[in-house]
Enzyme design. Structure first.
Site, PDB file in Angstrom:
ATOM      1  N   GLY A   3       0.853  -1.189   0.000  1.00 49.71           N
ATOM      2  CA  GLY A   3       0.000   0.000   0.000  1.00 49.71           C
ATOM      3  C   GLY A   3       0.881   1.227   0.000  1.00 49.71           C
ATOM      4  N   HIS A  57       7.693  -7.181  -4.456  1.00 48.18           N
ATOM      5  CA  HIS A  57       6.330  -7.538  -4.882  1.00 48.18           C
ATOM      6  C   HIS A  57       6.354  -8.828  -5.706  1.00 48.18           C
ATOM      7  CE1 HIS A  57       4.086  -3.997  -3.579  1.00 48.18           C
ATOM      8  NE2 HIS A  57       5.237  -3.360  -3.742  1.00 48.18           N
ATOM      9  N   ASP A 117     -18.941 -10.871 -19.921  1.00 50.09           N
ATOM     10  CA  ASP A 117     -19.478 -11.179 -18.587  1.00 50.09           C
ATOM     11  C   ASP A 117     -20.973 -11.484 -18.618  1.00 50.09           C
ATOM     12  OD1 ASP A 117     -16.932 -10.557 -17.842  1.00 50.09           O
ATOM     13  OD2 ASP A 117     -17.414  -8.580 -17.033  1.00 50.09           O
ATOM     14  N   CYS A 169       5.673  -5.851   1.238  1.00 43.29           N
ATOM     15  CA  CYS A 169       5.985  -4.418   1.193  1.00 43.29           C
ATOM     16  C   CYS A 169       5.403  -3.699   2.411  1.00 43.29           C
ATOM     17  CB  CYS A 169       5.523  -3.827  -0.139  1.00 43.29           C
ATOM     18  SG  CYS A 169       6.237  -2.221  -0.468  1.00 43.29           S
ATOM     19  N   TYR A 170       4.359  -2.883   2.239  1.00 44.47           N
ATOM     20  CA  TYR A 170       3.761  -2.199   3.395  1.00 44.47           C
ATOM     21  C   TYR A 170       3.353  -3.217   4.465  1.00 44.47           C
ATOM     22  CZ  TYR A 170       0.551   0.577   6.226  1.00 44.47           C
ATOM     23  OH  TYR A 170      -0.062   1.197   7.270  1.00 44.47           O
ATOM     24  N   LYS A 176     -11.996 -11.740 -14.168  1.00 44.44           N
ATOM     25  CA  LYS A 176     -12.294 -11.820 -15.606  1.00 44.44           C
ATOM     26  C   LYS A 176     -11.775 -13.137 -16.227  1.00 44.44           C
ATOM     27  CE  LYS A 176     -13.710  -9.468 -19.241  1.00 44.44           C
ATOM     28  NZ  LYS A 176     -14.898  -8.617 -19.250  1.00 44.44           N
ATOM     29  N   GLU A 200       3.873 -10.421  -6.763  1.00 42.27           N
ATOM     30  CA  GLU A 200       2.682 -10.537  -7.619  1.00 42.27           C
ATOM     31  C   GLU A 200       2.855  -9.913  -8.994  1.00 42.27           C
ATOM     32  OE1 GLU A 200       3.052  -8.629  -4.997  1.00 42.27           O
ATOM     33  OE2 GLU A 200       2.055  -6.692  -5.188  1.00 42.27           O
TER      34      GLU A 200
END
Ligand code: XMP
Length: 600
Positions: free
Chosen positions: A54, A169, A226, A81-82, A372, A171
């Site tokens: 964050g 990170h 969708d 991280c944060y 998605k 991700e």
């Protein structure tokens, strides 16, 4: 609970939580995002907890509130991280502000290569760093298992309590072995990798049957991925007799798109989709409008009007019918640290009417737990053809946000009125024009309207394009977007013309959009590129339309990078478009931020 094994992400803001959650789901474990203030009861039964990254500083007054009791839950925890800094602080360590600033790729060096969190990684591997603060003094229960040149505390572990922290990170795709770390964390949590759309289908079936009871379901089908998947899913679960779909054709869809969807549904016996051609009404209401927000408002208002009229004709008894919508997971979650939570809500299927229906139990959102990519996999599981399911995302107002309108007059400044621009261009040997139009962009949390700059210099490579694009936008506030000329029939500056949202102009845009889509498909690029808006500008070269292509790579559209397509292929595309009557082909080389994906 949807799935036996679940990992929860505590959202400390920024863009990170959805990325982490999505990555872990792809590894086969169900994830949910929660506010950091979530109660311990709501976390009952979870197998692991991730404290996300964050933008705040852990000692800052505006640091996101969190529930300190969560730390006591006896499940593995990973701070990123944060989140890593917060856990260190909670456990008695200290965090230093701005000690070392690291942005970009750093080599992560393992000091304990056999540790379960980093097992399987090479001794040294690239990881993405993005932080100003860093853990300074370690809590006594921690020991360091990996470091980088500038960050001695890059990965830490408290094996007894299974608490871990990483400064980088995992991700983001730049972190080459980031997924391996997440996979290791899943293993530490003892999760079974059983989350996939095959195993989800019976679960969602049971949920839908339970929520619907003996009612019937009405669904607005935009024709996009969708709502098409939601419609097919409901038909399969409830049968065609208990489902009714309404498709309002606003006349701004891609070429043949509605027809293809209808053809598939008809072939599957789903004749319970009512199609209303309201394009005449939409176009009439758009007459003379040029401002982007006014265009959006008009399309939105017309949609509501037509929908209400059509639903009145259907005369559905509210005692018998429920409403369904194809909301997906990112649209249901607001960011933990967003100053714009209200705005995000209104943009994301959470307007008051919808909330009221939800409270009354009359709203069904069968895709609300899915990302998605999962919706697409579910669609394939349901037998929807691959090419329909993997269509690029398409905005609700359709080509309405890609046909830029103008009254043909411009009071915008030329390049010479922007202080320092001409000198900067000369110094960098860049040729081009400031375009006499505006497009929407995003900087910080706000939307901006500013001018695009066209680079006509030929022979630049993609790295140079990126450098010039970032360089110009960062230096000159009046510019928020850069396009590169791929080809033009004229060497003169493009001419601004009157252009409105007419059927003829939409047909022109549809034609060029379709040629660009075919180009991607024929060259095996369609599924590598996340989305590629094609824009018809109110600019002409030798009286022929100037077209922008905006291929991007993204995960969930929150941020995006412009995609890089082979220049020789682009020349072929230019040849095709030129034959079809285009005056210029320009390629958007702006990341998001500062440029939004759509031009509007
Ligand atoms: P921007 O242009 O804001 O777009 O970077 C982000 C993503 O959202 C899509 N988009 C919309 N989708 N209704 C939608 O359903 C809309 O009004 C809308 N506006 C933008 C856009 O295509 C991109 O994928």
């Amino acid at each position: 609970m949807i799935n036996k094994d679940k990992i929860v992400i505590l959202d400390f803001g920024g863009q990170y939580s959805h990325l982490i959650a999505n990555r872990i789901r792809r590894l086969g474990v169900f994830t949910e995002i929660h506010q950091p203030t979530v109660s311990v009861e709501d976390l009952k039964g979870v197998k692991g907890i991730i404290y996300s990254g964050g933008p705040a500083s852990v000692y800052a007054e505006n640091a996101p509130a969190y529930n300190p009791e969560i730390l006591k839950l006896p499940v593995p925890k990973l701070g990123i991280c944060y989140g890593h800094q917060l856990l260190a602080k909670q456990l008695g360590g200290t965090v230093q502000s701005g000690a070392v600033k690291e942005y970009g790729i750093a080599d992560l060096i393992l000091s304990e290569p056999e540790h379960p969190l980093v097992k399987g990684l090479p001794k040294s591997s690239p990881m993405w760093m993005s932080h100003g603060d860093a853990v300074a003094e370690l809590p006594t229960s921690y020991r360091i298992i990996a470091y980088t040149k500038d960050c001695p505390v890059a990965a830490v572990a408290n094996d007894q309590e299974k608490i871990y922290g990483i400064q980088f990170h995992p991700e983001v795709t730049h972190s080459k072995y980031g997924n391996k770390i997440l996979e290791n964390f899943i293993a530490i949590c003892g999760c079974e990798k059983s989350w996939n759309m095959k195993s989800y289908l019976p679960i969602i079936t049971e949920q839908v049957l339970k929520q619907v009871g003996d009612k019937k379901v009405f669904l607005l089908v935009s024709g996009g991925v969708d709502s098409t998947v939601a419609f097919v899913l409901l038909n399969r679960i409830l049968g065609t007799e208990r489902v009714l779909g309404l498709h309002v054709d606003h006349g701004m869809m891609r070429l043949n798109e509605s027809a293809q969807v209808k053809k598939f549904l008809d072939a599957e016996g789903m004749t319970n989709l009512k199609v209303v051609d309201a394009s005449e009404t939409f176009l009439k209401n758009l007459e003379g409008i040029t401002a982007p927000e006014a265009k959006r408002k008009s399309i939105g208002a017309t949609f509501l009007q037509v929908k209400d009229e059509e639903m009145a004709k259907l005369n559905l008894n509210p005692k018998e019918w429920m409403i369904a919508q194809g909301t997906i997971y990112p649209d249901t979650i607001e960011s933990g640290n967003s100053p714009n939570a209200e705005l995000i809500k209104t943009h994301h299927n959470r307007v008051k009417e919808v909330l009221d229906l939800m409270d009354a139990g009359l709203l069904l959102e069968p895709l609300a737990d899915l990302y998605k990519d999962e919706v697409r996999l579910l669609g394939e599981e349901l037998g929807i053809p691959h090419n329909l399911v993997w269509r690029h995302p398409f905005p609700g107002p359709g080509l309405g946000v890609r046909l830029l309108c103008s009254d043909g007059k411009s009071e915008l400044p030329g390049a010479e009125s922007i202080q320092g621009l001409t000198a900067w261009l000369a110094e960098n040997k860049i040729e081009g024009n400031l375009l006499p139009i505006q497009s929407v962009g995003v900087q910080g949390d706000g939307r901006t309207y500013a001018q695009p700059f066209l680079i006509t210099t030929q022979g630049l490579d993609w790295k140079a394009c990126e450098n010039y694009s970032t360089g110009i936008v960062n230096r000159f506030k009046a510019i928020n977007r850069i396009v590169l000329e791929i080809g033009s029939v004229s060497k003169e500056e493009p001419v601004l013309v009157r252009q409105f949202a007419t059927r003829e102009n939409f047909d022109t845009l549809r034609k060029f959009d379709n040629l660009c889509t075919e180009f991607l498909q024929q060259n095996g690029l369609y599924e590598q590129i996340w989305q590629m808006p094609v824009v018809l500008l109110p600019l002409r070269a030798e009286n022929k339309p100037c077209i922008v292509m905006r291929p991007i790579n993204s995960s969930e559209a929150m941020t995006a990078n412009f995609a890089e397509i082979d220049f020789a292929l682009l020349q072929k595309l230019w040849g095709t478009l030129q034959e079809a009557g285009a005056g210029s082909l320009w390629y958007d080389i702006t990341h998001k931020p500062p440029g939004t994906i759509e031009w509007e």
